[in-house]
Design a protein around this motif. Structure first.
Motif, PDB file in Angstrom:
ATOM      1  N   ASP A 148     -57.689 -29.836   8.603  1.00  0.00           N
ATOM      2  CA  ASP A 148     -56.430 -30.530   8.462  1.00  0.00           C
ATOM      3  C   ASP A 148     -55.875 -30.914   7.036  1.00  0.00           C
ATOM      4  O   ASP A 148     -56.757 -31.299   6.337  1.00  0.00           O
ATOM      5  CB  ASP A 148     -56.514 -31.914   9.453  1.00  0.00           C
ATOM      6  CG  ASP A 148     -56.353 -31.283  11.036  1.00  0.00           C
ATOM      7  OD1 ASP A 148     -55.517 -30.819  11.105  1.00  0.00           O
ATOM      8  OD2 ASP A 148     -57.254 -31.935  11.739  1.00  0.00           O
ATOM      9  N   SER A 152     -52.696 -32.937   6.493  1.00  0.00           N
ATOM     10  CA  SER A 152     -51.884 -34.195   6.611  1.00  0.00           C
ATOM     11  C   SER A 152     -52.358 -35.420   6.104  1.00  0.00           C
ATOM     12  O   SER A 152     -53.508 -35.714   6.220  1.00  0.00           O
ATOM     13  CB  SER A 152     -51.343 -34.296   8.035  1.00  0.00           C
ATOM     14  OG  SER A 152     -50.487 -35.408   7.959  1.00  0.00           O
ATOM     15  N   ALA A 165     -52.948 -38.045  15.131  1.00  0.00           N
ATOM     16  CA  ALA A 165     -51.920 -37.447  15.601  1.00  0.00           C
ATOM     17  C   ALA A 165     -50.608 -37.700  16.322  1.00  0.00           C
ATOM     18  O   ALA A 165     -50.873 -39.078  16.923  1.00  0.00           O
ATOM     19  CB  ALA A 165     -52.674 -36.202  16.681  1.00  0.00           C
ATOM     20  N   SER A 169     -49.547 -37.492  12.706  1.00  0.00           N
ATOM     21  CA  SER A 169     -49.220 -36.074  12.222  1.00  0.00           C
ATOM     22  C   SER A 169     -48.880 -35.155  13.179  1.00  0.00           C
ATOM     23  O   SER A 169     -49.765 -34.920  14.120  1.00  0.00           O
ATOM     24  CB  SER A 169     -50.388 -35.650  11.415  1.00  0.00           C
ATOM     25  OG  SER A 169     -50.397 -34.337  11.076  1.00  0.00           O
ATOM     26  N   ARG A 228     -51.840 -32.384  12.936  1.00  0.00           N
ATOM     27  CA  ARG A 228     -52.942 -32.654  13.544  1.00  0.00           C
ATOM     28  C   ARG A 228     -52.923 -32.647  15.116  1.00  0.00           C
ATOM     29  O   ARG A 228     -54.016 -32.228  15.799  1.00  0.00           O
ATOM     30  CB  ARG A 228     -53.411 -34.231  13.052  1.00  0.00           C
ATOM     31  CG  ARG A 228     -53.949 -34.318  11.776  1.00  0.00           C
ATOM     32  CD  ARG A 228     -54.172 -35.771  11.302  1.00  0.00           C
ATOM     33  NE  ARG A 228     -54.638 -35.986  10.007  1.00  0.00           N
ATOM     34  CZ  ARG A 228     -55.774 -35.674   9.535  1.00  0.00           C
ATOM     35  NH1 ARG A 228     -56.710 -35.201  10.231  1.00  0.00           N
ATOM     36  NH2 ARG A 228     -55.678 -35.700   8.153  1.00  0.00           N
ATOM     37  N   THR A 278     -53.263 -28.535  15.769  1.00  0.00           N
ATOM     38  CA  THR A 278     -54.694 -27.974  15.578  1.00  0.00           C
ATOM     39  C   THR A 278     -55.627 -28.634  16.617  1.00  0.00           C
ATOM     40  O   THR A 278     -56.441 -27.844  16.848  1.00  0.00           O
ATOM     41  CB  THR A 278     -55.245 -28.483  14.064  1.00  0.00           C
ATOM     42  OG1 THR A 278     -55.232 -29.877  13.852  1.00  0.00           O
ATOM     43  CG2 THR A 278     -54.352 -27.919  12.805  1.00  0.00           C
ATOM     44  N   LYS A 279     -55.459 -29.804  16.922  1.00  0.00           N
ATOM     45  CA  LYS A 279     -56.414 -30.504  18.280  1.00  0.00           C
ATOM     46  C   LYS A 279     -56.163 -29.528  19.388  1.00  0.00           C
ATOM     47  O   LYS A 279     -57.095 -29.253  20.097  1.00  0.00           O
ATOM     48  CB  LYS A 279     -56.118 -32.002  18.221  1.00  0.00           C
ATOM     49  CG  LYS A 279     -56.919 -32.578  19.294  1.00  0.00           C
ATOM     50  CD  LYS A 279     -56.732 -34.013  19.325  1.00  0.00           C
ATOM     51  CE  LYS A 279     -57.717 -34.635  20.582  1.00  0.00           C
ATOM     52  NZ  LYS A 279     -57.708 -34.307  21.907  1.00  0.00           N
ATOM     53  N   ASP A 286     -61.544 -31.898   6.734  1.00  0.00           N
ATOM     54  CA  ASP A 286     -60.474 -32.563   6.600  1.00  0.00           C
ATOM     55  C   ASP A 286     -60.005 -32.865   5.240  1.00  0.00           C
ATOM     56  O   ASP A 286     -60.337 -33.982   4.600  1.00  0.00           O
ATOM     57  CB  ASP A 286     -60.580 -34.057   7.271  1.00  0.00           C
ATOM     58  CG  ASP A 286     -59.085 -34.730   7.437  1.00  0.00           C
ATOM     59  OD1 ASP A 286     -58.346 -34.592   6.895  1.00  0.00           O
ATOM     60  OD2 ASP A 286     -59.027 -35.490   8.404  1.00  0.00           O
TER      61      ASP A 286
END
Length: 226
Positions: A8, A10, A15, A23, A26, A29-30, A49
């Motif tokens: 990540d 950001s 998120a 973000s 985020r 990606t999660k 991160d």
């Protein structure tokens, strides 16, 4: 067992599906990680991160150390390259690299650029020989089957190929170029747009990107889980 490198970049710590001003990258990606582990719970995840803990920028000492042949390096050179070596090791271990890279002023965040500068390493991810006939540079990660997933977000809209401001999008192209230089050429993307509008178009863009992420997971698992 698949090894996933989850990156990540950001500057936002949370998120967007859990924080009002979180973000979007985020979030994506999660979602990718959650969907992957639904099918492969044993998958190994390496977490990096760079948004909250960015790598140090490249310095003159770093360049001196990196371009000194390893047998000739002094102790301070090994120490200088230590953090970069760890990042390269993570990349080498990964089967799938999932990078959340938001657009900041038309390009990747500075934190992610620092990450790229630390992993594009002579002798480790690309080769260089000025006496080599033809091209003196060559990728060292070719043929490893690595898959790169770039999950982005942008405040405006129309940054996709052939769209109204595609020429201003220097996110996916720059990331793809750096990874291809190292030999990672299988790239997949999804992005959220309309963030600055905060209307129904943003809601739809989020939904579309999440469906793209789900489809990417399915597609990549048919390639990787063999």
């Amino acid at each position: 067992m698949t090894t996933l490198l989850h990156i990540d970049s950001s500057a936002r710590s949370g998120a967007s599906d859990t924080l009002a001003h979180g973000s979007h990258t985020r979030r994506l990606t999660k979602r990718f990680m959650d969907r992957w582990r639904e099918t492969e719970p044993s998958a190994r995840v390496i977490r990096r991160d760079v948004g909250l803990t960015p790598p140090a920028p490249v310095t003159g000492d770093w360049i001196h150390a990196a371009f000194t042949p390893e047998p000739n390096r002094e102790p301070w050179m090994h120490e200088t390259l230590g953090p970069s070596d760890r990042l390269v090791d993570e990349l080498l271990e990964a089967d799938v690299i999932v990078a959340g890279v938001p657009m900041y002023n038309f390009g990747p965040p500075a934190q992610f650029k620092a990450y790229i500068d630390n992993i594009v390493r002579v002798g480790r991810t690309f080769g260089f020989d000025r006496s080599r006939p033809g091209e003196p540079y060559w990728p060292l990660l070719t043929g490893m089957g690595k898959q790169l997933v770039i999950l982005s977000s942008r405040g405006d809209f129309g940054y996709g190929p052939g769209e109204r401001i595609a020429t201003r999008n220097h996110v996916e192209a720059s990331v793809q170029t750096a990874f291809a230089y190292m030999g990672v050429t299988d790239t997949h993307t999804a992005a959220i747009e309309y963030d600055e509008f905060s209307d129904a178009r943003l809601v739809q863009s989020i939904s579309d990107a999440e469906h793209q992420v789900d489809a990417l997971v399915h597609t990549l698992q048919t390639r990787v889980l063999v």
